[in-house]
Motif scaffolding. Sequence first.
Motif, mmCIF file in Angstrom:
data_model
loop_
_atom_site.group_PDB
_atom_site.id
_atom_site.type_symbol
_atom_site.label_atom_id
_atom_site.label_comp_id
_atom_site.label_asym_id
_atom_site.label_seq_id
_atom_site.Cartn_x
_atom_site.Cartn_y
_atom_site.Cartn_z
ATOM 1 N N ALA A 1 -19.943 4.220 -3.814
ATOM 2 C CA ALA A 1 -18.695 4.547 -4.060
ATOM 3 C C ALA A 1 -17.690 3.278 -4.298
ATOM 4 O O ALA A 1 -16.885 3.345 -5.209
ATOM 5 N N SER A 2 -17.971 2.237 -3.597
ATOM 6 C CA SER A 2 -17.274 0.966 -3.705
ATOM 7 C C SER A 2 -17.604 0.552 -5.151
ATOM 8 O O SER A 2 -16.691 0.005 -5.695
ATOM 9 N N ARG A 3 -18.768 0.449 -5.462
ATOM 10 C CA ARG A 3 -19.307 0.093 -6.863
ATOM 11 C C ARG A 3 -18.407 0.611 -7.923
ATOM 12 O O ARG A 3 -18.242 0.133 -8.993
ATOM 13 N N LEU A 4 -18.065 1.989 -7.740
ATOM 14 C CA LEU A 4 -17.434 2.804 -8.748
ATOM 15 C C LEU A 4 -16.068 2.829 -8.722
ATOM 16 O O LEU A 4 -15.396 3.424 -9.585
ATOM 17 N N GLY A 5 -15.561 1.910 -7.779
ATOM 18 C CA GLY A 5 -13.952 1.935 -7.522
ATOM 19 C C GLY A 5 -13.410 2.882 -6.707
ATOM 20 O O GLY A 5 -12.139 3.082 -6.763
ATOM 21 N N SER B 1 -12.342 3.605 -3.998
ATOM 22 C CA SER B 1 -12.212 2.999 -2.796
ATOM 23 C C SER B 1 -11.557 4.159 -1.308
ATOM 24 O O SER B 1 -11.674 4.031 -0.234
ATOM 25 N N GLY B 2 -11.177 5.397 -1.979
ATOM 26 C CA GLY B 2 -10.510 6.304 -1.263
ATOM 27 C C GLY B 2 -11.397 6.822 -0.178
ATOM 28 O O GLY B 2 -11.015 7.334 0.924
ATOM 29 N N VAL B 3 -12.906 6.881 -0.539
ATOM 30 C CA VAL B 3 -13.679 7.511 0.424
ATOM 31 C C VAL B 3 -14.592 6.565 1.015
ATOM 32 O O VAL B 3 -15.347 7.046 2.117
ATOM 33 N N VAL B 4 -14.499 5.477 0.900
ATOM 34 C CA VAL B 4 -15.430 4.327 1.337
ATOM 35 C C VAL B 4 -15.373 4.250 2.756
ATOM 36 O O VAL B 4 -16.214 4.142 3.682
ATOM 37 N N ASP B 5 -14.126 4.157 3.317
ATOM 38 C CA ASP B 5 -13.853 3.860 4.681
ATOM 39 C C ASP B 5 -14.471 5.217 5.430
ATOM 40 O O ASP B 5 -14.921 4.887 6.736
ATOM 41 N N GLY B 6 -14.052 6.267 5.137
ATOM 42 C CA GLY B 6 -14.749 7.636 5.364
ATOM 43 C C GLY B 6 -16.092 7.675 5.914
ATOM 44 O O GLY B 6 -16.572 7.912 6.979
ATOM 45 N N TYR B 7 -16.707 7.372 4.732
ATOM 46 C CA TYR B 7 -18.417 7.345 4.889
ATOM 47 C C TYR B 7 -18.883 6.312 5.502
ATOM 48 O O TYR B 7 -19.927 6.423 6.439
ATOM 49 N N THR B 8 -18.108 4.978 5.598
ATOM 50 C CA THR B 8 -18.603 4.142 6.416
ATOM 51 C C THR B 8 -18.512 4.241 7.808
ATOM 52 O O THR B 8 -19.267 4.229 8.969
#
Length: 255
Positions: free
Chosen positions: A223-227, A229-236
């Motif tokens: 997701a970070s690679r795709l830009g 960013s809105g879901v990265v923190d939640g997944y992490t």
Amino acid sequence: MRFTLLASLIGLALGAFAQSSAVDAYVASESPVAKQGVLNNIGPNGSKSHGAKAGIVVASPNTENPNYLYTWTRDSSLVFKLLIDQFTSGEDTSLRTLIDQFTSAEAILQQVPNPSGTVSTGGLGEPKFNIDETAFTDPWGRPQRDGPALRATAIIRYADWLLDNGNTTYVENTLWPVIRLDLDYVAADWNQSTFDLWEEINSSSFFTTAVQHRALREGAAFASRLGQSGVVDGYTSQADNLLCFLQVGSRFIAT
């Protein structure tokens, strides 16, 4: 039997563990046979997949005692993770059409209402479907929450390769929506009970938790690679929680 497909998959995977020249020779001769056994169970053209839609992995052509003429999300994702690895490594570049058919078929199955729910109410945890992409509605051990995680892991591997090769639009418009549905399901529902690999016990499952953890870690990076960013923190964050759960569970078993 369903185990025919699993045996073929295991046989094909043995190549990674060859140690001796005798084993090397066996793997060299057996790998094409095992791989063909896998391909035989994939619709629409496999010799054991009559009636299956394109990209659908048939567990077994057997229809009685027991009937396994279905497609499992778990089995399909594990099969295609191996095939995607072979494709992306350059070992077999002929697999791309089959992989695209798989991702299209799984996108359809995600949207099929079933006894576990709809795409927005838990239906992604449905373990198996009919090979014509319709819902299996008889009693079964449901939900099985490892399927979405395994599917996300497989498709992310393919999507990463596509990004590396300039296919950004296809990834963003076609594959990311499929991947995100599975990742969102894992992030939201990983701490709910699930039927295990053998479809018998509804509880927590080490295997399920482990593959969910992997999916969210890889999902956050993708997701970070795709830009996105809105879901990265939640997944992490949920991946951290999963890891904690795995560690606590492991200590409990050890004692």
